[in-house]
Design a protein around this motif. Sequence first.
Motif, PDB file in Angstrom:
ATOM      1  N   ILE A  78       0.899  -1.119   0.286  1.00 32.71           N
ATOM      2  CA  ILE A  78       0.229   0.199  -0.353  1.00 32.71           C
ATOM      3  C   ILE A  78       1.033   1.366  -0.074  1.00 32.71           C
ATOM      4  O   ILE A  78       0.641   2.042  -0.492  1.00 32.71           O
ATOM      5  N   TRP A 106      -4.095   3.248  -6.670  1.00 32.26           N
ATOM      6  CA  TRP A 106      -3.958   2.893  -4.995  1.00 32.26           C
ATOM      7  C   TRP A 106      -5.242   1.572  -5.294  1.00 32.26           C
ATOM      8  O   TRP A 106      -4.688   0.662  -5.167  1.00 32.26           O
ATOM      9  N   ALA A 110      -5.575  -2.253  -4.719  1.00 31.26           N
ATOM     10  CA  ALA A 110      -6.503  -4.014  -3.315  1.00 31.26           C
ATOM     11  C   ALA A 110      -6.961  -4.479  -4.198  1.00 31.26           C
ATOM     12  O   ALA A 110      -7.113  -5.642  -3.678  1.00 31.26           O
TER      13      ALA A 110
END
Length: 151
Positions: A78, A106, A110
Motif C-alpha cells: 500500500i 491505489w 487493492a
Amino acid sequence: METELSLLDILSRLGVATGLALAVGLERELRGKPAGLRSHMLVALGAAAFIIVGMEIMHTASDSSARIDPTRIVEGVIGGIGFLGAGTIIRSGASVQGITTGASIWLAGAIGIAAGVRQFPLAIMVTVLALIIVIVFGHFEREVIEKDSRR
C-alpha cells in the motif's frame, strides 16, 4: 520446489488481478490520463505477486516460531503504491489534477491484493464500484457540477 499453491491457482490469482485492473486502467486510458491501462495492470499484478510470495514464505518457513505477519506485506504494498499514485498528482496554480488517477492506481493495488488472497468476489465488487465511481459519477461531475459552477 514445494509450494502451497498450484501453478494454476497462482496463474488464476495473477490473471484475475490483471484482468480486473485492465477495466479500471482502460477507463483512465480512454480519458487520456497519465497512468492508464498498463500502469493499472502492472500495479495489480505486482500487488498480487507480493501477496502470493508472502503466503509462500509463510508456508515454507521451517521454524514454526518464526514471526511472519502478512499484514506487513500489505502495508508495504500500500505504501509503495501510494508513492506511485502521488506521482500522478500535479498542482498547477490553484487547481490540482490527477487525484482520481492516483486513487485508481491505489485501488488497483487493492484489487491485486484481494485477488492475490483469492478473494475474487471482493476484487470484482471493488472493480465494479470503482467503474461506477469513475464513469457514472465522473459524467455527473462534468455535466452537472462543472456546468453549474460556470454560471
